[in-house]
Design an enzyme around this catalytic site. Structure first.
Site, short mmCIF file in Angstrom:
data_model
loop_
_atom_site.label_atom_id
_atom_site.label_comp_id
_atom_site.label_asym_id
_atom_site.label_seq_id
_atom_site.Cartn_x
_atom_site.Cartn_y
_atom_site.Cartn_z
N PRO A 245 22.41 -23.91 -16.66
CA PRO A 245 21.90 -25.18 -16.14
C PRO A 245 22.53 -26.43 -16.79
O PRO A 245 22.16 -27.54 -16.45
CB PRO A 245 20.40 -25.11 -16.46
CG PRO A 245 20.33 -24.24 -17.69
CD PRO A 245 21.45 -23.25 -17.57
N GLY A 246 23.44 -26.25 -17.76
CA GLY A 246 24.17 -27.44 -18.22
C GLY A 246 24.10 -27.74 -19.70
O GLY A 246 24.48 -28.83 -20.11
N GLY A 247 23.64 -26.78 -20.51
CA GLY A 247 23.55 -27.01 -21.96
C GLY A 247 24.90 -27.36 -22.57
O GLY A 247 25.02 -28.32 -23.33
N ASP A 263 29.84 -23.48 -11.43
CA ASP A 263 28.82 -22.43 -11.47
C ASP A 263 28.25 -22.22 -10.08
O ASP A 263 28.15 -23.17 -9.29
CB ASP A 263 27.68 -22.80 -12.44
CG ASP A 263 26.90 -21.58 -12.93
OD1 ASP A 263 26.34 -20.86 -12.09
OD2 ASP A 263 26.88 -21.34 -14.14
N ASP A 299 31.12 -19.64 -20.36
CA ASP A 299 29.92 -18.91 -20.82
C ASP A 299 29.35 -18.10 -19.66
O ASP A 299 28.16 -17.99 -19.49
CB ASP A 299 28.89 -19.94 -21.34
CG ASP A 299 27.70 -19.29 -22.05
OD1 ASP A 299 27.83 -18.15 -22.53
OD2 ASP A 299 26.63 -19.94 -22.12
N LYS A 328 30.05 -11.68 -22.81
CA LYS A 328 28.85 -10.83 -22.92
C LYS A 328 29.26 -9.37 -23.13
O LYS A 328 30.14 -8.87 -22.43
CB LYS A 328 28.00 -10.95 -21.64
CG LYS A 328 27.89 -12.36 -21.08
CD LYS A 328 27.23 -13.33 -22.04
CE LYS A 328 27.42 -14.77 -21.59
NZ LYS A 328 27.17 -15.76 -22.61
C1 LIG Z 1 24.41 -17.96 -19.92
S1 LIG Z 1 24.46 -18.85 -18.42
C2 LIG Z 1 25.38 -20.26 -18.88
C3 LIG Z 1 24.61 -21.24 -19.67
C4 LIG Z 1 25.35 -22.53 -19.85
N1 LIG Z 1 26.51 -22.39 -20.71
C5 LIG Z 1 24.45 -23.60 -20.44
O1 LIG Z 1 24.72 -24.04 -21.54
O2 LIG Z 1 23.51 -24.00 -19.77
C6 LIG Z 1 25.57 -17.92 -17.48
C7 LIG Z 1 25.99 -18.59 -16.20
O3 LIG Z 1 27.09 -17.87 -15.64
C8 LIG Z 1 27.05 -18.11 -14.27
N2 LIG Z 1 27.95 -17.21 -13.56
C9 LIG Z 1 27.92 -15.87 -13.48
N3 LIG Z 1 28.94 -15.44 -12.70
C10 LIG Z 1 29.62 -16.54 -12.29
C11 LIG Z 1 30.77 -16.75 -11.48
N4 LIG Z 1 31.42 -15.73 -10.92
N5 LIG Z 1 31.18 -18.01 -11.30
C12 LIG Z 1 30.54 -19.06 -11.85
N6 LIG Z 1 29.45 -18.92 -12.62
C13 LIG Z 1 28.99 -17.68 -12.85
C14 LIG Z 1 25.59 -17.92 -13.92
O4 LIG Z 1 25.28 -18.53 -12.68
C15 LIG Z 1 24.90 -18.60 -15.10
O5 LIG Z 1 24.55 -19.91 -14.80
#
Ligand SMILES: C[S@@+](CC[C@H](N)C(=O)[O-])C[C@H]1O[C@@H](n2cnc3c(N)ncnc32)[C@H](O)[C@@H]1O
Length: 373
Positions: A245-247, A263, A299, A328
């Site tokens: 969500p944008g951290g 995203d 991320d 991950k």
């Molecule tokens: C751990 S969260 C990211 C948190 C983010 N760094 C923050 O600080 O708010 C993982 C993100 O990866 C995104 N994601 C997973 N597969 C993706 C893809 N193929 N393309 C873009 N985003 C992807 C998910 O939608 C999710 O929002």
């Protein structure tokens, strides 16, 4: 059951809600063949921990990751022994910082009292760090740790010890290490702050949760940037893959950067509406930047080797100069994937590739690299 209207000849299906889904991913370039070193038979984790030996090195890691750390050190042929939860020792120094190590130092002596520890540390200026392994048993002895530290520090009151680990780093001084491996038993040694795996005691670099960015994700980025030692500044162009969500994006904005945020999910409204953010609501695998950027952040919660291939594509196309990513590792056997991640990034053209499970990383590792050439 869901029914759909049969399509009449010559008519195109009307846009459905599903069309907002990301387009199919680009087929990734096949990964290079990356050999995984010979696998090592995993010994049982001794409990209680074995006593370390003077003259050996002591490494610590997150509890539960000691067998991965042990195997990494076996691959480096430095005479590894699995001592117990969160602890591995080696007979010789490791040539490469292990991915799963938080801290490591050569043991000068194993002592029973803080007075003996103070004596063994000598009189050279050093920032004293007393710590317990980050394990259930270790954390239960945190009180003993505080008592040892106050005794050692008071016995060194006359010495001109650096006030902080950063001061030790700047002065070229040492970090004196006192690791309480068991009740009334401490491994004592030291490392130069500039060569230490971490400046935080036991590698536990706790980041502050702030009201504006309360997420663990933001703390992961703060720790990653501290580890890398450089950060994006005012006007730097950053791309943040897997940003919702944008951290991370928020943290980059606070540093004055311009952020392209990619995203399939939505950003928090305050981030999405920021004048220095452009959000691409799509899969990162199909995203192409309009111009090269200074920093690539990632991320994404996705399969790590495929993410590494995507990051390799960014280096191959010269789309980014500097990389910070969190990958991950949900699988039980993580090391083959770690090896493939490194190999894929290096084959793609990233150099100075560093992989580390940082304090705020759980089943994940942080990656930093710069583009070769
Ligand atoms: C751990 S969260 C990211 C948190 C983010 N760094 C923050 O600080 O708010 C993982 C993100 O990866 C995104 N994601 C997973 N597969 C993706 C893809 N193929 N393309 C873009 N985003 C992807 C998910 O939608 C999710 O929002």
């Amino acid at each position: 059951m869901r029914y759909t209207q049969p399509m009449r000849k010559g008519h195109h299906r009307a846009k459905r809600r599903d069309d907002r889904r990301p387009p199919p991913r680009e087929r990734p370039v096949p990964p290079p063949t990356i050999p995984v070193p010979h696998r090592v038979k995993q010994p049982k984790v001794p409990s209680p921990a074995l006593r370390p030996t003077a003259g050996h090195w002591l490494f610590t890691c997150r509890e539960g990751f000691e067998t991965q750390l042990y195997e990494e050190l076996c691959w480096q042929r430095c005479g590894a022994t699995l001592l117990g939860p969160g602890l591995v020792s080696t007979e010789r120094a490791a040539k490469q910082p292990p991915t799963f190590a938080r801290m490591g130092f050569p043991i000068d002596e194993v002592v029973e009292t803080p007075q003996q520890a103070a004596q063994r540390l000598g009189t050279a200026p050093a920032k004293v760090q007393v710590w317990v392994p980050d394990t259930q048993a270790g954390n239960a002895r945190a009180g003993e740790c505080v008592a040892w530290e106050s005794t050692i520090v008071s016995l060194r009151a006359e010495l001109k010890d650096p006030a902080t680990p950063w001061a030790a780093f700047e002065q070229g001084a040492r970090l004196a290490q006192v690791c309480l491996v068991a009740p009334h038993t401490a491994a004592v040694g030291s490392v130069f702050a500039r060569e230490a795996l971490s400046l935080a005691p036991g590698g536990r670099a706790r980041m502050k949760r702030t009201a504006e960015a309360p997420s663990r994700a933001a703390m992961k980025l703060d720790e990653a940037l501290e580890w890398v030692g450089v950060s994006p500044g005012k006007g730097d162009r950053c791309v943040d893959l897997g940003s919702a969500p944008g951290g991370w994006t928020r943290r980059l904005l606070e540093r004055g950067a311009r952020v392209i945020s990619v995203d399939t999910g939505l950003l928090a409204p305050d981030v999405a509406s920021h004048s220095r953010v452009k959000h691409f609501h799509q899969t990162a695998f199909a995203f192409t930047p309009e111009e090269p950027c200074d920093w690539l952040f990632c991320d994404m919660a996705w399969r790590p080797v495929e993410v590494a291939q995507l990051l390799a594509k960014w280096a191959r196309n010269r789309w980014a100069t500097q990389l910070v990513a969190n990958l991950k590792l949900p699988m039980k056997d993580k090391l083959p994937t770690v090896v493939r991640i490194r190999g894929t990034l290096e084959a793609g053209g990233w150099s100075n590739v560093k992989l580390r499970q940082l304090y705020h990383d759980r089943d994940e590792i942080t990656v930093s690299a710069v583009r070769a050439g």
